[in-house]
Design an enzyme around this catalytic site. Structure first.
Site, PDB file in Angstrom:
ATOM      1  N   SER A  45      11.703  -1.925 -11.178  1.00 41.08           N
ATOM      2  CA  SER A  45      13.080  -1.983 -11.682  1.00 41.08           C
ATOM      3  C   SER A  45      13.976  -0.912 -11.080  1.00 41.08           C
ATOM      4  O   SER A  45      15.099  -0.721 -11.546  1.00 41.08           O
ATOM      5  CB  SER A  45      13.081  -1.818 -13.204  1.00 41.08           C
ATOM      6  OG  SER A  45      12.265  -2.769 -13.808  1.00 41.08           O
ATOM      7  N   THR A  48      11.671   4.272  -8.070  1.00 39.29           N
ATOM      8  CA  THR A  48      11.665   5.196  -6.935  1.00 39.29           C
ATOM      9  C   THR A  48      13.070   5.770  -6.732  1.00 39.29           C
ATOM     10  O   THR A  48      13.244   6.980  -6.519  1.00 39.29           O
ATOM     11  CB  THR A  48      11.204   4.450  -5.665  1.00 39.29           C
ATOM     12  OG1 THR A  48       9.982   3.749  -5.955  1.00 39.29           O
ATOM     13  CG2 THR A  48      10.980   5.400  -4.511  1.00 39.29           C
ATOM     14  N   HIS A 109       5.762   4.269 -17.096  1.00 42.91           N
ATOM     15  CA  HIS A 109       6.052   2.848 -17.303  1.00 42.91           C
ATOM     16  C   HIS A 109       5.749   2.431 -18.745  1.00 42.91           C
ATOM     17  O   HIS A 109       5.948   1.279 -19.099  1.00 42.91           O
ATOM     18  CB  HIS A 109       5.196   1.971 -16.379  1.00 42.91           C
ATOM     19  CG  HIS A 109       5.606   1.969 -14.937  1.00 42.91           C
ATOM     20  ND1 HIS A 109       6.911   1.963 -14.523  1.00 42.91           N
ATOM     21  CD2 HIS A 109       4.855   1.934 -13.811  1.00 42.91           C
ATOM     22  CE1 HIS A 109       6.947   1.930 -13.191  1.00 42.91           C
ATOM     23  NE2 HIS A 109       5.720   1.926 -12.735  1.00 42.91           N
ATOM     24  N   ARG A 131      16.350  -3.814 -14.593  1.00 42.67           N
ATOM     25  CA  ARG A 131      16.842  -4.614 -13.467  1.00 42.67           C
ATOM     26  C   ARG A 131      16.795  -6.070 -13.893  1.00 42.67           C
ATOM     27  O   ARG A 131      15.970  -6.433 -14.741  1.00 42.67           O
ATOM     28  CB  ARG A 131      15.908  -4.377 -12.272  1.00 42.67           C
ATOM     29  CG  ARG A 131      16.353  -4.982 -10.980  1.00 42.67           C
ATOM     30  CD  ARG A 131      15.337  -4.677  -9.878  1.00 42.67           C
ATOM     31  NE  ARG A 131      15.872  -5.050  -8.578  1.00 42.67           N
ATOM     32  CZ  ARG A 131      15.186  -5.016  -7.458  1.00 42.67           C
ATOM     33  NH1 ARG A 131      13.920  -4.595  -7.462  1.00 42.67           N
ATOM     34  NH2 ARG A 131      15.733  -5.383  -6.318  1.00 42.67           N
ATOM     35  N   SER A 139      10.320  -8.807  -6.813  1.00 40.88           N
ATOM     36  CA  SER A 139       9.818  -7.532  -6.301  1.00 40.88           C
ATOM     37  C   SER A 139       8.355  -7.305  -6.708  1.00 40.88           C
ATOM     38  O   SER A 139       7.539  -6.879  -5.889  1.00 40.88           O
ATOM     39  CB  SER A 139      10.707  -6.395  -6.806  1.00 40.88           C
ATOM     40  OG  SER A 139      10.368  -5.184  -6.181  1.00 40.88           O
ATOM     41  N   TYR A 198      20.039  -1.327 -12.740  1.00 37.50           N
ATOM     42  CA  TYR A 198      19.930  -1.273 -11.277  1.00 37.50           C
ATOM     43  C   TYR A 198      21.191  -1.850 -10.633  1.00 37.50           C
ATOM     44  O   TYR A 198      21.738  -1.283  -9.694  1.00 37.50           O
ATOM     45  CB  TYR A 198      18.693  -2.067 -10.860  1.00 37.50           C
ATOM     46  CG  TYR A 198      18.386  -2.073  -9.374  1.00 37.50           C
ATOM     47  CD1 TYR A 198      17.515  -1.132  -8.828  1.00 37.50           C
ATOM     48  CD2 TYR A 198      18.931  -3.036  -8.525  1.00 37.50           C
ATOM     49  CE1 TYR A 198      17.213  -1.151  -7.475  1.00 37.50           C
ATOM     50  CE2 TYR A 198      18.627  -3.058  -7.173  1.00 37.50           C
ATOM     51  CZ  TYR A 198      17.769  -2.118  -6.651  1.00 37.50           C
ATOM     52  OH  TYR A 198      17.461  -2.145  -5.309  1.00 37.50           O
ATOM     53  N   ARG A 265      11.237  -2.392   0.090  1.00 38.91           N
ATOM     54  CA  ARG A 265      11.199  -3.737   0.671  1.00 38.91           C
ATOM     55  C   ARG A 265      12.594  -4.130   1.141  1.00 38.91           C
ATOM     56  O   ARG A 265      12.891  -4.074   2.327  1.00 38.91           O
ATOM     57  CB  ARG A 265      10.642  -4.744  -0.342  1.00 38.91           C
ATOM     58  CG  ARG A 265      10.338  -6.116   0.235  1.00 38.91           C
ATOM     59  CD  ARG A 265       9.882  -7.068  -0.857  1.00 38.91           C
ATOM     60  NE  ARG A 265      10.930  -7.316  -1.832  1.00 38.91           N
ATOM     61  CZ  ARG A 265      11.811  -8.321  -1.776  1.00 38.91           C
ATOM     62  NH1 ARG A 265      11.746  -9.200  -0.803  1.00 38.91           N
ATOM     63  NH2 ARG A 265      12.732  -8.471  -2.713  1.00 38.91           N
ATOM     64  N   GLY A 267      15.648  -3.858  -1.365  1.00 36.73           N
ATOM     65  CA  GLY A 267      16.578  -2.987  -2.090  1.00 36.73           C
ATOM     66  C   GLY A 267      17.952  -3.580  -2.332  1.00 36.73           C
ATOM     67  O   GLY A 267      18.953  -2.870  -2.251  1.00 36.73           O
TER      68      GLY A 267
END
Ligand code: PPS
Length: 301
Positions: A45, A48, A109, A131, A139, A198, A265, A267
């Site tokens: 979600s 990072t 998480h 997200r 994802s 997000y 990946r 984004g």
């Protein structure tokens, strides 16, 4: 029927056997301090990214964003903001957290109800990012497809994984319970929990970054505004920039034993249109509408 490969219901959420041990250890031994900052998400979600942003904000006295040796240019965000359950309390040991630099930034998480009481009873802060469920599923599926086959089991088709997702059977899910837990707490106690999306962060990173800095207790000063610190941090933490950092391109093990590049990946918002049939969209939209009804939380897709 659908399978639940190697995933178990612990308390009221799904996780893998290796995670349960670490989560129990965390629940028993993590004592939150007033200055602690916890970054929480459902996997994929924007963890990072959010870790990078929080680190850049909270540590900018020590590490100005424009330093050529900024930690975010030499380390993966998950090394700087370690997961409670994958790093700090993994490997059965109890870490000596008193020796770690403060403010201490951590990730998790687990659902809010699974965090120890000291989190509620201290002044520590929680930043949650959600997200849209369609992009999150895309994802997750890509990520797991790269990891499998391994101890998690054989590869899973897009449809099969989607069926599980719709049942709530994904890591740390059900998805809706996870976000509703943090959502309600952010309404009850907005100084404790900040709820971010997000999509909003993507659309206007600077605006939400300022709000995040205020929430964390590290507001940007007029001088910093003048110097363009906000824009500098936005750039430092951008997908395009982070993806090109050597440790993110070629390193491994920032979370667990996989290549760090799997964390970067595409984004973007809306990649789901390339994967979902109208039937699938309708199915998931219905589920989310029903689960989120009356909560005030909704998604634009
Ligand atoms: S994890 O394993 O839960 O920590 O993964 P997480 O970081 O939550 O999710 C990975 C997705 O986030 C995208 N990503 C980013 N988006 C915007 N900005 C930055 N800096 C960034 N870094 C990672 C990453 O590409 C994954 O999304 P998808 O849609 O798969 O590209």
């Amino acid at each position: 029927g659908w399978r639940t490969p190697n995933i178990y219901l612990y308390q009221d959420f799904w996780c893998q056997p290796t995670e349960i041990q670490a989560i129990i250890s965390m629940q028993n031994h993590y004592i939150a301090q007033d200055t602690d900052i916890i970054v929480s998400t459902i996997p994929k979600s924007g963890t990072t990214w959010l870790k990078a942003l929080c680190f850049a904000i909270a540590k900018r006295q020590l590490y100005p964003h424009d330093r050529s040796n900024h930690p975010l240019l030499t380390s993966n965000p998950h090394e700087l903001v370690p997961f409670l359950e994958y790093k700090l309390f993994a490997n059965l040991g109890i870490p000596d957290m008193s020796s770690l630099a403060r403010p201490l930034l951590m990730g998790t998480h687990v659902p809010i109800g699974a965090l120890p009481d000291s989190v509620r009873n201290s002044g520590c802060k929680i930043v949650y990012m959600v997200r849209n469920p369609l992009d999150t599923y895309v994802s997750i599926w890509h990520f797991l497809s790269k990891l499998r086959p391994n101890s998690l089991g054989p590869p899973i088709s897009f449809q099969e994984g989607f069926d599980m997702y719709c049942q709530g059977t994904i890591g740390f899910g059900p998805y809706w319970d996870h976000m509703l837990g943090y959502w309600h707490e952010s309404l009850r106690n907005p100084r404790k929990v900040m709820f971010l999306r997000y999509e909003d962060m993507k659309e206007n990173t600077g605006f939400h970054l300022r709000k995040l800095a205020d929430f964390l207790g590290f507001p940007f000063s007029p001088e910093e505004e003048e110097e363009g610190v906000v824009e500098g941090i936005v750039k430092l933490c951008s997908f395009e920039k982070m993806k090109e950092v050597d440790v993110n391109k070629n390193g491994k093990g920032a979370i667990a034993d996989f290549d760090n590049k799997n964390l970067f990946r595409k984004g973007v918002v809306g990649d789901w249109v390339n994967y979902f049939s109208p039937t699938m969209v309708e199915r998931l939209t219905k589920i989310m509408d029903q689960k989120l009804a009356a909560s005030g939380l909704s998604f634009k897709i």
